[in-house]
Design a protein around this motif. Structure first.
Motif, PDB file in Angstrom:
ATOM      1  N   SER A 126     -12.817  -5.139 -13.553  1.00 15.47           N
ATOM      2  CA  SER A 126     -11.594  -5.298 -13.815  1.00 15.47           C
ATOM      3  C   SER A 126     -10.527  -6.451 -14.509  1.00 15.47           C
ATOM      4  O   SER A 126      -9.377  -6.102 -15.299  1.00 15.47           O
ATOM      5  CB  SER A 126     -10.590  -5.727 -12.645  1.00 15.47           C
ATOM      6  N   LEU A 127     -10.878  -7.224 -14.103  1.00 15.06           N
ATOM      7  CA  LEU A 127     -10.910  -8.522 -15.510  1.00 15.06           C
ATOM      8  C   LEU A 127     -11.126  -8.769 -16.267  1.00 15.06           C
ATOM      9  O   LEU A 127     -10.509  -9.076 -16.857  1.00 15.06           O
ATOM     10  CB  LEU A 127     -11.441  -9.729 -14.489  1.00 15.06           C
ATOM     11  N   SER A 128     -13.023  -8.103 -16.726  1.00 15.43           N
ATOM     12  CA  SER A 128     -12.863  -8.060 -17.761  1.00 15.43           C
ATOM     13  C   SER A 128     -12.129  -7.214 -18.819  1.00 15.43           C
ATOM     14  O   SER A 128     -11.867  -7.583 -20.646  1.00 15.43           O
ATOM     15  CB  SER A 128     -14.116  -7.434 -18.407  1.00 15.43           C
ATOM     16  N   LEU A 129     -11.685  -5.789 -18.237  1.00 14.84           N
ATOM     17  CA  LEU A 129     -11.007  -4.073 -19.758  1.00 14.84           C
ATOM     18  C   LEU A 129      -9.031  -5.358 -19.048  1.00 14.84           C
ATOM     19  O   LEU A 129      -8.361  -3.907 -19.544  1.00 14.84           O
ATOM     20  CB  LEU A 129     -11.729  -3.328 -17.889  1.00 14.84           C
ATOM     21  N   GLY A 130      -8.628  -6.543 -17.826  1.00  9.55           N
ATOM     22  CA  GLY A 130      -7.394  -5.992 -17.537  1.00  9.55           C
ATOM     23  C   GLY A 130      -6.686  -4.692 -17.333  1.00  9.55           C
ATOM     24  O   GLY A 130      -5.129  -4.327 -17.755  1.00  9.55           O
ATOM     25  N   VAL A 131      -7.520  -4.492 -16.413  1.00 11.48           N
ATOM     26  CA  VAL A 131      -6.596  -3.386 -15.531  1.00 11.48           C
ATOM     27  C   VAL A 131      -7.229  -3.277 -13.938  1.00 11.48           C
ATOM     28  O   VAL A 131      -8.552  -3.441 -13.614  1.00 11.48           O
ATOM     29  CB  VAL A 131      -7.935  -1.858 -15.920  1.00 11.48           C
ATOM     30  N   VAL A 132      -6.532  -2.830 -13.318  1.00  7.16           N
ATOM     31  CA  VAL A 132      -6.187  -3.426 -11.519  1.00  7.16           C
ATOM     32  C   VAL A 132      -6.792  -1.703 -11.359  1.00  7.16           C
ATOM     33  O   VAL A 132      -5.882  -0.632 -11.726  1.00  7.16           O
ATOM     34  CB  VAL A 132      -4.919  -4.254 -10.979  1.00  7.16           C
ATOM     35  N   SER A 134      -6.087   1.651  -9.106  1.00 10.42           N
ATOM     36  CA  SER A 134      -4.868   2.293  -9.302  1.00 10.42           C
ATOM     37  C   SER A 134      -4.567   2.159  -7.286  1.00 10.42           C
ATOM     38  O   SER A 134      -3.503   2.041  -6.921  1.00 10.42           O
ATOM     39  CB  SER A 134      -4.754   3.714  -9.570  1.00 10.42           C
ATOM     40  N   GLY A 135      -5.501   2.189  -6.804  1.00  5.88           N
ATOM     41  CA  GLY A 135      -5.844   2.367  -5.319  1.00  5.88           C
ATOM     42  C   GLY A 135      -5.268   1.370  -4.314  1.00  5.88           C
ATOM     43  O   GLY A 135      -5.132   1.225  -3.592  1.00  5.88           O
ATOM     44  N   PHE A 136      -5.674   0.089  -5.576  1.00  8.93           N
ATOM     45  CA  PHE A 136      -4.930  -1.180  -5.193  1.00  8.93           C
ATOM     46  C   PHE A 136      -3.625  -1.900  -5.211  1.00  8.93           C
ATOM     47  O   PHE A 136      -3.083  -2.745  -4.722  1.00  8.93           O
ATOM     48  CB  PHE A 136      -6.067  -2.801  -6.080  1.00  8.93           C
ATOM     49  N   LYS A 137      -2.828  -0.872  -5.793  1.00  6.58           N
ATOM     50  CA  LYS A 137      -1.500  -1.117  -5.907  1.00  6.58           C
ATOM     51  C   LYS A 137      -0.782  -0.359  -4.855  1.00  6.58           C
ATOM     52  O   LYS A 137       0.948   0.352  -5.322  1.00  6.58           O
ATOM     53  CB  LYS A 137      -1.456  -0.469  -7.439  1.00  6.58           C
ATOM     54  N   THR A 138      -1.334   0.713  -4.026  1.00  5.57           N
ATOM     55  CA  THR A 138       0.003   0.649  -2.926  1.00  5.57           C
ATOM     56  C   THR A 138      -0.432   0.289  -1.928  1.00  5.57           C
ATOM     57  O   THR A 138      -0.956   0.132  -0.986  1.00  5.57           O
ATOM     58  CB  THR A 138      -0.479   2.682  -3.057  1.00  5.57           C
ATOM     59  N   ALA A 139       1.848  -0.166  -1.512  1.00  5.89           N
ATOM     60  CA  ALA A 139       1.710  -0.228  -0.012  1.00  5.89           C
ATOM     61  C   ALA A 139       2.155   0.136   0.594  1.00  5.89           C
ATOM     62  O   ALA A 139       3.044   0.470   0.209  1.00  5.89           O
ATOM     63  CB  ALA A 139       2.134  -2.079  -0.581  1.00  5.89           C
ATOM     64  N   TYR A 140       2.433  -0.416   1.945  1.00  3.18           N
ATOM     65  CA  TYR A 140       3.222   0.658   3.061  1.00  3.18           C
ATOM     66  C   TYR A 140       3.305  -0.722   3.902  1.00  3.18           C
ATOM     67  O   TYR A 140       2.655  -2.082   3.316  1.00  3.18           O
ATOM     68  CB  TYR A 140       1.858   0.979   4.563  1.00  3.18           C
ATOM     69  N   ILE A 141       5.146  -0.745   3.918  1.00  2.79           N
ATOM     70  CA  ILE A 141       6.067  -1.881   4.204  1.00  2.79           C
ATOM     71  C   ILE A 141       6.270  -1.603   6.010  1.00  2.79           C
ATOM     72  O   ILE A 141       6.679  -0.669   6.488  1.00  2.79           O
ATOM     73  CB  ILE A 141       7.350  -0.725   3.976  1.00  2.79           C
ATOM     74  N   MET A 142       5.946  -2.596   6.569  1.00  3.48           N
ATOM     75  CA  MET A 142       6.002  -2.882   7.807  1.00  3.48           C
ATOM     76  C   MET A 142       7.485  -4.380   8.556  1.00  3.48           C
ATOM     77  O   MET A 142       7.395  -4.641   7.583  1.00  3.48           O
ATOM     78  CB  MET A 142       5.169  -3.753   8.791  1.00  3.48           C
ATOM     79  N   PRO A 143       8.259  -3.564   8.423  1.00  2.00           N
ATOM     80  CA  PRO A 143      10.081  -3.937   8.602  1.00  2.00           C
ATOM     81  C   PRO A 143       9.454  -5.421   9.763  1.00  2.00           C
ATOM     82  O   PRO A 143       9.090  -4.809  10.670  1.00  2.00           O
ATOM     83  CB  PRO A 143      10.982  -3.117   8.685  1.00  2.00           C
ATOM     84  N   SER A 262      -1.108  -4.557 -15.666  1.00  2.00           N
ATOM     85  CA  SER A 262      -1.472  -3.421 -15.200  1.00  2.00           C
ATOM     86  C   SER A 262      -1.318  -4.053 -13.186  1.00  2.00           C
ATOM     87  O   SER A 262      -0.590  -2.759 -13.242  1.00  2.00           O
ATOM     88  CB  SER A 262      -3.017  -3.192 -15.163  1.00  2.00           C
ATOM     89  N   TYR A 263      -1.186  -4.818 -12.541  1.00  2.00           N
ATOM     90  CA  TYR A 263      -1.103  -5.043 -11.168  1.00  2.00           C
ATOM     91  C   TYR A 263      -0.269  -4.711 -11.050  1.00  2.00           C
ATOM     92  O   TYR A 263       0.971  -4.342 -10.148  1.00  2.00           O
ATOM     93  CB  TYR A 263      -1.191  -6.732 -11.405  1.00  2.00           C
ATOM     94  N   LEU A 264       1.545  -5.300 -12.383  1.00  2.00           N
ATOM     95  CA  LEU A 264       2.764  -4.502 -11.849  1.00  2.00           C
ATOM     96  C   LEU A 264       3.019  -3.514 -12.534  1.00  2.00           C
ATOM     97  O   LEU A 264       4.337  -2.604 -10.970  1.00  2.00           O
ATOM     98  CB  LEU A 264       4.044  -5.085 -12.628  1.00  2.00           C
TER      99      LEU A 264
END
Length: 373
Positions: A126-132, A134-143, A262-264
């Motif tokens: 991930s760090l060598s290619l500069g790509v995060v 996709s499975g790391f970029k889904t969040a669920y919101i708990m109010p 990529s993270y954003l």
């Protein structure tokens, strides 16, 4: 029930986050459940409308300006990770996990010697290619209820906290260490930002502001203190402005800049409530609350606020999105000081370096005078 000895150890902890967690546990903060009458889609709609309203209020604002990093301040690539780096980071993880984690944090720690080579290979890729991933970029919101006395049946009483997988936050921890090392070596973070940094805490913020105020009182001066709170601060961070600021003001280029971009990009989130779940939606702005990297990106995004306040000969102190602006004057000069504070908050030029305008600022507390002793 915990013994007296266990509570004494928690309260006397040298780690501030453990101390505040103990205080929150004792006072029952954050334990109020979301009312079952509020659907997850209602929360998601409220969050989206609030962010859209704040961003709409910035239409027509002056273009942002950017502080320029020193010529030798450049970070192109991440330092190569080792298996020992990953093992140490896993062992330092807090004992909690997301509902979407395939295994518990406890099991991850128990079997880290077996899993660490695979995790190291994934993270290095991930760090060598500069790509995060996709499975790391889904969040669920708990109010989470903002204060214990607020109405749990009102969507406005809650703040959105992103729940991410332990592995995604583990990767973020490894990245944050390298980014913090870079900005610390080059002294790019303001001294008066007391959050998410070693030896910068709520205690140091309170001590600094209080000491300055008492010193002024000893000299016979008056103090004027204004407290600001930014509405939906984390959720309204503009990605193009943030990415340009990271390059121009902090020297993040090459693969490092690609990785953060990529993270954003293409993050999704959904809300989970008792008995309901909202439809996942693409996140077009903001940094996730509840992440490890998000708070640091927010600090870098807003660091120029300190310079802005100082340009009006006022004293700033920041704690995440809470801002203290204060100044001092002799007994007969209060009008001049009040005008300087007002201009720093409301003038169009005042919003340029930090990408906010006066409509985005909510005055949380008015002026406080400290009489000379």
């Amino acid at each position: 029930m915990s013994s007296l000895h266990e509570w004494t150890e928690k309260v006397c902890s040298e780690k501030s986050h453990e101390l505040w967690q103990s205080v929150n546990d004792l006072m029952g903060r954050g334990s109020t459940p979301v009312s079952s009458t509020i659907a997850a889609d209602d929360f998601h709609r409220f969050m989206d409308d609030k962010v859209a309203g704040v961003r709409a209020s910035m239409d027509g604002a002056s273009p942002p300006q950017y502080t320029t990093a020193p010529p030798d301040c450049v970070l192109h690539n991440f330092t190569q990770l080792t298996t020992n780096d990953v093992v140490a980071a896993v062992r330092q993880l807090p004992d909690k996990q997301s509902a979407t984690d395939p295994i518990s944090t406890r099991l991850l720690k128990e079997h880290v010697d077996v899993l660490s080579p695979f995790l190291t290979a994934l993270f290095k890729h991930s760090l060598s290619l500069g790509v995060v991933p996709s499975g790391f970029k889904t969040a669920y919101i708990m109010p989470r209820l903002k204060k214990p006395d607020l109405d749990p049946a009102d969507v406005k009483s809650f703040r959105p906290i992103s729940n991410l997988t332990v592995l995604s936050k583990l990767l973020e921890r490894l990245v944050v260490r390298q980014l913090l090392d870079h900005v610390s070596v080059h002294k790019l973070l303001p001294d008066f930002q007391s959050a998410y940094r070693a030896q910068h805490s709520t205690e140091t913020a309170v001590l600094k502001v209080l000491t300055d105020t008492l010193t002024a009182a000893d000299l016979g001066d008056l103090s004027m203190l204004t407290l600001l709170d930014l509405s939906a601060a984390f959720d309204t961070v503009d990605h193009p402005i943030l990415l340009r600021r990271l390059t121009t003001s902090y020297g993040f280029n090459g693969v490092v800049h690609m990785w953060i971009s990529s993270y954003l990009a293409y993050r999704t989130q959904y809300v989970r409530c008792p008995g309901s779940r909202s439809t996942p939606l693409l996140v077009l702005c903001g940094v996730p609350q509840g992440s490890v990297l998000g708070p640091l990106l927010f600090l870098l995004y807003t660091a120029d606020l300190v310079r802005l306040v100082e340009s009006f000969e006022l004293c700033p102190h920041l704690y995440t999105d809470d801002t203290q602006i204060y100044g001092f004057c002799r007994l007969g000069a209060t009008d001049s000081l009040r005008n300087r504070v007002a201009v720093s908050l409301l003038s169009p030029t005042g919003c340029v370096p930090i990408d906010f305008n006066s409509a985005h600022r909510r005055l949380w507390c008015t002026v406080v005078h400290t009489s000379a002793r």
